[in-house]
Design an enzyme around this catalytic site. Structure first.
Site, PDB file in Angstrom:
ATOM      1  N   GLY A 237       0.936  -0.762  -0.155  1.00  0.00           N
ATOM      2  CA  GLY A 237      -0.118   0.201  -0.061  1.00  0.00           C
ATOM      3  C   GLY A 237       0.840   1.297  -0.043  1.00  0.00           C
ATOM      4  CB  ILE A 356      12.683  -1.690  -1.762  1.00  0.00           C
ATOM      5  CG1 ILE A 356      11.575  -2.418  -2.632  1.00  0.00           C
ATOM      6  CG2 ILE A 356      12.627  -0.271  -2.683  1.00  0.00           C
ATOM      7  CD1 ILE A 356      12.149  -2.793  -4.274  1.00  0.00           C
ATOM      8  CE  LYS A 360      16.852   9.748   3.164  1.00  0.00           C
ATOM      9  NZ  LYS A 360      16.987   9.773   1.727  1.00  0.00           N
ATOM     10  CB  SER A 403       3.839   8.830   1.602  1.00  0.00           C
ATOM     11  OG  SER A 403       4.909   7.728   1.796  1.00  0.00           O
ATOM     12  NE  ARG A 497      14.126  16.606   8.064  1.00  0.00           N
ATOM     13  CZ  ARG A 497      13.226  16.287   7.344  1.00  0.00           C
ATOM     14  NH1 ARG A 497      11.985  15.978   7.565  1.00  0.00           N
ATOM     15  NH2 ARG A 497      13.838  15.763   6.082  1.00  0.00           N
TER      16      ARG A 497
END
Length: 596
Positions: A237, A356, A360, A403, A497
């Protein structure tokens, strides 16, 4: 004779539908009807002159026809122009970039609409400069700014032909200099599939912002590894997982298993895929299964139930700050989730397992990247331990439009009037569109022979601040800065961050090896024997059970992940709970403990 001619003329006009035509919407069809009606009237004049033996000079029908045409057509088109003028003046003027069939269709659709009025074309062929199409002037790309100025265009619409090669980078640079917003229209595939209309105006597509043309995979090789197979996608999803499912579906596997822990995401992608399968008559059996990759027995049961032959493992926590603030959950999902799913695949006899991964994972400075590198080491160890299941990993950078992607965030911030927030003025990232990344993942997965780390060529790195400025300019606005205090949108730098790096890398070593695809490389990375990996996993288990985030961080360093945190432990629970770490759960012998 005159009365008979008038009656025939009126009858001809009625038959041709001229009296039923709404004047303000008169088109070239009405123009042709008028010509035909006047011709019939002129012929009728000659015929009745002959029947009534009246003297009709040869020039009279010609003069009569000319005057009749001017009277009938002139009055109607004059009235149409008068009626439509206020409405036309109220429309937004648009410049259409692209003078091919798609541009013609767009101009016609907009002319009949109520919102936009085409005022000119921009052709990618310089020789078309200064010509006219449908009465509208055509400019070359070199004269874009001149076209906007002379035609007073309020926006530019991209209507590029899918089959015509375009230097996107140069075109985007030219469009960026304009003082008006730049938008686009649907692709030809969407039009043919009925998913959109030609006049559905939208913001620039993500691949347009990227400024390069995506490269397609070798469909034959990918189909060979998927056609007629039973395939399972974990994290089905998510943004990458769902796109993988869409593309796998079109290669017609026998079974497609969607494995996802989010109920709504699973429902949405299942409904979409079933619709695609029905509409395109793909005859693929789609199964939606709820479950977590951290539950090994659940994964194994699902794989055995559907006789799964290939697994694409996209399930992971990928948001850097969130994983930095939830260290234990990040390790559980990214490391143990990969391990349990892989062990389940071995037990179920799965032929191919593709992880996948992410850029990073290369010299990580955050827990998310280190956990993904640890997941790679787990699969490399399992690949050495056995050969029945082929494990491979595909590593790539950020995907535009996923997203958490900066593109939709920046777009929303610009629409809200700003400011646009960027963490650092020098931060850069590699970008790829979700469809292109998914296609290359499928291609790389089909190449795996066991334990390889495939790296996708992400092109040139993109400076995030420059991407923000590009989006501001392409939306027809100006950046507000010290040099331009009257600008529209300000860019604010908020600082890096926790765990965030200025520069991302795709390779740990410096000796990548090429493959049969120009945008897929194979990296030779350090690996650990399975015994060492298993020992590390045991230590991770004890540290996780004790909720000891500091121990987890130390283990990530010990695991040869090249993890170098750029700050202290930032886990929210760890930093706010003075009682941690706690003792591991005792062995209850199968009994259920109730906490008071």
């Amino acid at each position: 004779m005159s009365l008979a001619t008038v009656l025939v003329t009126i009858g001809a006009f009625i038959k041709l539908g001229l009296y039923r035509a709404v004047i303000r919407y008169l088109s070239e069809h009405a123009f042709l009807a008028i010509i035909l009606g006047v011709a019939i009237s002129s012929v009728a004049l000659i015929v009745f002159g002959f029947l009534f033996q009246a003297l009709v000079p040869r020039s009279v029908p010609v003069i009569y026809g000319a005057f009749a045409f001017l009277l009938v057509a002139g009055t109607r088109f004059t009235v149409r122009a008068i009626v439509r003028r206020p409405r036309e003046k109220a429309k937004n003027t648009v410049l259409i970039v692209g003078a091919g069939p798609k541009g013609m269709q767009l101009a016609s659709a907009l002319a009949q609409g109520v919102e936009y009025r085409p005022v000119g074309f921009v052709s990618l062929v310089s020789s078309n400069h200064r010509s006219l199409i449908s009465g509208l002037p055509v400019y070359s790309v070199e004269h874009l700014e001149k076209a906007v100025r002379e035609l007073d265009a309020s926006r530019a619409l991209l209507a590029l032909e899918d089959s015509v090669p375009v230097n996107r980078k140069e075109l985007l640079a030219a469009l960026e200099r304009l003082s008006i917003p730049v938008q686009t229209v649907p692709s030809m595939s969407e039009l043919v599939a009925g998913q959109a209309r030609i006049n559905d105006i939208r913001d620039l597509e993500i691949e347009d912002l990227l400024g390069r043309d995506p490269m397609r995979p070798d469909a034959a090789i990918v189909s060979e590894s998927l056609y007629g197979k039973s395939v399972m996608v974990t994290g089905a999803g998510g943004s990458i997982g769902s796109e993988l499912c869409r593309q796998i579906l079109r290669h017609k596997p026998r079974v497609l298993v969607l494995f996802e822990q989010s109920e709504f995401s699973l429902y949405a992608i299942e409904r979409e895929l079933r619709t695609i399968s029905d509409v395109e008559s793909l005859d693929v059996s789609v199964h939606a299964v709820l479950g977590s990759v951290t539950h090994r027995r659940r994964c194994e049961a699902v794989m055995k139930a559907f006789d799964v032959q290939a697994v694409y493992h996209a399930a992971a926590y990928k948001h850097v700050p969130l994983v930095e603030h939830n260290v234990i959950e990040g390790i559980q999902n990214n490391v143990f989730g990969t391990w349990h799913t892989a062990e389940a695949a071995i037990s179920a006899g799965v032929e191919r397992f593709v992880l996948i991964s992410t850029d990073k994972a290369v010299r990580p400075t955050n827990v998310m990247g280190a956990s993904k590198r640890m997941a790679e080491l787990v699969l490399q160890g399992l690949s050495q331990r056995q050969s029945k299941t082929v494990f491979s990993m595909v590593r790539f950078g950020n995907v535009l439009g996923s997203s958490g992607s900066v593109v939709p965030l920046f777009r929303d911030q610009i629409r809200d009037g700003g400011p646009v927030t960027v963490t650092h003025p020098d931060i850069i990232r590699y970008f790829m569109t979700i469809p292109e990344a998914s296609q290359l993942v499928l291609q790389a997965g089909s190449m795996g022979r066991g334990g390889e780390v495939f790296v996708l060529d992400m092109g040139e790195p993109v400076k995030i601040a420059d991407l923000a400025r590009k989006m501001i300019h392409l939306m027809g606005l100006e950046e507000k800065s010290d040099d331009n205090p009257a600008g529209d949108i300000e860019i604010v730098f908020t600082g890096l961050r926790p765990g965030e790096k200025l520069y991302e890398e795709l390779l740990i070593g410096d000796n990548p090896q090429g493959t049969s695809h120009p945008r897929i490389m194979m990296a030779w990375e350090v690996s650990l024997p399975w015994a060492s990996v298993e020992d590390l996993l045991s230590k991770f288990t004890r540290a996780s059970q004790a909720f000891d985030c500091r121990a987890v961080v130390e283990l990530l360093k010990e695991g040869r992940t090249a993890y170098q945190p750029n700050g202290d432990v930032a886990d929210l629970v760890w930093c706010n709970n003075t009682d941690l770490p706690i003792s591991p759960a005792p062995d209850t012998g199968g009994k259920v403990l109730h906490l008071k």
